[in-house]
Design a protein around this motif. Structure first.
Motif, PDB file in Angstrom:
ATOM      1  N   ALA A  30       0.837  -1.208   0.000  1.00  0.00           N
ATOM      2  CA  ALA A  30       0.000   0.000   0.000  1.00  0.00           C
ATOM      3  C   ALA A  30       0.867   1.252   0.000  1.00  0.00           C
ATOM      4  N   PHE A  31       1.979   1.205   0.705  1.00  0.00           N
ATOM      5  CA  PHE A  31       2.902   2.337   0.753  1.00  0.00           C
ATOM      6  C   PHE A  31       3.431   2.656  -0.648  1.00  0.00           C
ATOM      7  N   TYR A  32       3.857   1.629  -1.394  1.00  0.00           N
ATOM      8  CA  TYR A  32       4.394   1.860  -2.731  1.00  0.00           C
ATOM      9  C   TYR A  32       3.305   2.288  -3.711  1.00  0.00           C
ATOM     10  N   ARG A  33       2.092   1.756  -3.561  1.00  0.00           N
ATOM     11  CA  ARG A  33       0.981   2.220  -4.411  1.00  0.00           C
ATOM     12  C   ARG A  33       0.724   3.705  -4.180  1.00  0.00           C
ATOM     13  N   ALA A  34       0.761   4.137  -2.930  1.00  0.00           N
ATOM     14  CA  ALA A  34       0.540   5.552  -2.611  1.00  0.00           C
ATOM     15  C   ALA A  34       1.650   6.425  -3.195  1.00  0.00           C
ATOM     16  N   LEU A  35       2.887   5.961  -3.138  1.00  0.00           N
ATOM     17  CA  LEU A  35       3.993   6.723  -3.724  1.00  0.00           C
ATOM     18  C   LEU A  35       3.837   6.864  -5.238  1.00  0.00           C
ATOM     19  N   ALA A  36       3.375   5.797  -5.876  1.00  0.00           N
ATOM     20  CA  ALA A  36       3.250   5.803  -7.328  1.00  0.00           C
ATOM     21  C   ALA A  36       2.097   6.681  -7.811  1.00  0.00           C
ATOM     22  N   ASP A  37       1.155   7.023  -6.933  1.00  0.00           N
ATOM     23  CA  ASP A  37       0.027   7.870  -7.295  1.00  0.00           C
ATOM     24  C   ASP A  37       0.529   9.290  -7.568  1.00  0.00           C
ATOM     25  N   ALA A  38       0.331   9.774  -8.780  1.00  0.00           N
ATOM     26  CA  ALA A  38       0.869  11.071  -9.188  1.00  0.00           C
ATOM     27  C   ALA A  38       0.056  12.260  -8.663  1.00  0.00           C
ATOM     28  N   ASN A  39      -1.103  12.035  -8.070  1.00  0.00           N
ATOM     29  CA  ASN A  39      -1.909  13.150  -7.568  1.00  0.00           C
ATOM     30  C   ASN A  39      -1.141  13.956  -6.537  1.00  0.00           C
ATOM     31  N   GLY A  40      -1.119  15.249  -6.734  1.00  0.00           N
ATOM     32  CA  GLY A  40      -0.459  16.138  -5.791  1.00  0.00           C
ATOM     33  C   GLY A  40       1.044  16.251  -5.985  1.00  0.00           C
ATOM     34  N   ARG A  41       1.585  15.521  -6.918  1.00  0.00           N
ATOM     35  CA  ARG A  41       3.013  15.579  -7.190  1.00  0.00           C
ATOM     36  C   ARG A  41       3.285  16.528  -8.344  1.00  0.00           C
ATOM     37  N   ARG A  42       4.365  17.280  -8.255  1.00  0.00           N
ATOM     38  CA  ARG A  42       4.744  18.242  -9.289  1.00  0.00           C
ATOM     39  C   ARG A  42       5.864  17.659 -10.147  1.00  0.00           C
ATOM     40  N   VAL A  59      19.007  13.008  -9.264  1.00  0.00           N
ATOM     41  CA  VAL A  59      17.761  12.655  -8.580  1.00  0.00           C
ATOM     42  C   VAL A  59      18.060  12.670  -7.089  1.00  0.00           C
ATOM     43  N   GLU A  60      17.451  13.595  -6.372  1.00  0.00           N
ATOM     44  CA  GLU A  60      17.678  13.727  -4.936  1.00  0.00           C
ATOM     45  C   GLU A  60      16.894  12.665  -4.168  1.00  0.00           C
ATOM     46  N   ALA A  61      17.332  12.386  -2.950  1.00  0.00           N
ATOM     47  CA  ALA A  61      16.611  11.450  -2.090  1.00  0.00           C
ATOM     48  C   ALA A  61      15.163  11.919  -1.948  1.00  0.00           C
ATOM     49  N   GLY A  62      14.225  11.002  -2.119  1.00  0.00           N
ATOM     50  CA  GLY A  62      12.808  11.330  -2.006  1.00  0.00           C
ATOM     51  C   GLY A  62      12.159  11.722  -3.322  1.00  0.00           C
ATOM     52  N   GLN A  63      12.959  12.050  -4.347  1.00  0.00           N
ATOM     53  CA  GLN A  63      12.388  12.360  -5.653  1.00  0.00           C
ATOM     54  C   GLN A  63      12.115  11.070  -6.417  1.00  0.00           C
ATOM     55  N   ILE A  64      11.263  11.158  -7.419  1.00  0.00           N
ATOM     56  CA  ILE A  64      10.867   9.995  -8.203  1.00  0.00           C
ATOM     57  C   ILE A  64      11.322  10.176  -9.642  1.00  0.00           C
ATOM     58  N   LEU A  65      11.997   9.162 -10.162  1.00  0.00           N
ATOM     59  CA  LEU A  65      12.401   9.126 -11.556  1.00  0.00           C
ATOM     60  C   LEU A  65      11.471   8.156 -12.270  1.00  0.00           C
ATOM     61  N   ARG A  66      10.805   8.635 -13.304  1.00  0.00           N
ATOM     62  CA  ARG A  66       9.915   7.761 -14.075  1.00  0.00           C
ATOM     63  C   ARG A  66      10.538   7.524 -15.436  1.00  0.00           C
ATOM     64  N   VAL A  67      10.655   6.261 -15.812  1.00  0.00           N
ATOM     65  CA  VAL A  67      11.176   5.867 -17.116  1.00  0.00           C
ATOM     66  C   VAL A  67      10.038   5.200 -17.863  1.00  0.00           C
ATOM     67  N   SER A  68       9.720   5.713 -19.040  1.00  0.00           N
ATOM     68  CA  SER A  68       8.658   5.099 -19.828  1.00  0.00           C
ATOM     69  C   SER A  68       9.120   4.954 -21.272  1.00  0.00           C
ATOM     70  N   CYS A  69       8.494   4.061 -21.993  1.00  0.00           N
ATOM     71  CA  CYS A  69       8.815   3.787 -23.392  1.00  0.00           C
ATOM     72  C   CYS A  69       7.577   4.101 -24.227  1.00  0.00           C
ATOM     73  N   PRO A  70       7.463   5.329 -24.746  1.00  0.00           N
ATOM     74  CA  PRO A  70       6.240   5.746 -25.442  1.00  0.00           C
ATOM     75  C   PRO A  70       6.050   5.123 -26.819  1.00  0.00           C
ATOM     76  N   ASP A  71       7.113   4.562 -27.395  1.00  0.00           N
ATOM     77  CA  ASP A  71       7.004   4.025 -28.748  1.00  0.00           C
ATOM     78  C   ASP A  71       6.953   2.502 -28.771  1.00  0.00           C
ATOM     79  N   GLY A  72       6.270   1.918 -27.817  1.00  0.00           N
ATOM     80  CA  GLY A  72       6.115   0.459 -27.813  1.00  0.00           C
ATOM     81  C   GLY A  72       7.297  -0.242 -27.184  1.00  0.00           C
TER      82      GLY A  72
END
Length: 133
Positions: A30-42, A59-72
């Protein structure tokens, strides 16, 4: 008293319990699901990195790095270094020994010795992992 702790490169005696407790099936799901929720995050920065190119970020401690692959179906190589000690880096071998070949939510990216500590934690996985043929 003799120290019987396994200290080999492939040893996991000091890590396995912590890794299992932090997995998505453990008490912290539940903790990780809450972290992954982008609501309220800038969003601080958003970049599109072209194929066969690279980019570096702090990337500072506490910040989130998101890696995505938009082209499949793509592969993203990731190199991680400690900000205050660039000789401490992500060690994929230790990470695979501790967590296996496929990382799950709650698993860590481990650094190389002598530090051998978690550098980052996976908080979400949106890839559709199909069974191998």
């Amino acid at each position: 008293m003799t120290d019987t702790t396994q200290h080999s490169m492939a040893g996991t005696s000091g890590y396995q319990g912590k890794a299992k407790a932090a997995s998505a099936t453990g008490r912290d799901a539940a903790f990780y699901r809450a972290l992954a929720d982008a609501n309220g995050r800038r969003t601080i920065r958003e970049d599109l990195i072209l194929a066969r190119h690279g980019r570096g970020y702090t990337v500072e401690a506490g910040q989130i790095l998101r890696v995505s692959c938009p082209d499949g179906s793509q592969v993203a190589d990731l190199c991680v270094f400690a900000k205050d000690n660039p000789t401490e880096k992500f060690w994929s071998g230790r990470t695979r020994v501790v967590h296996g070949g496929h990382l799950n939510v709650g698993d860590h990216l481990w650094s190389c010795p002598p530090n051998s500590r978690p550098m980052m934690t996976l908080i979400a996985d949106t890839v559709d992992h199909q069974p191998l043929p």
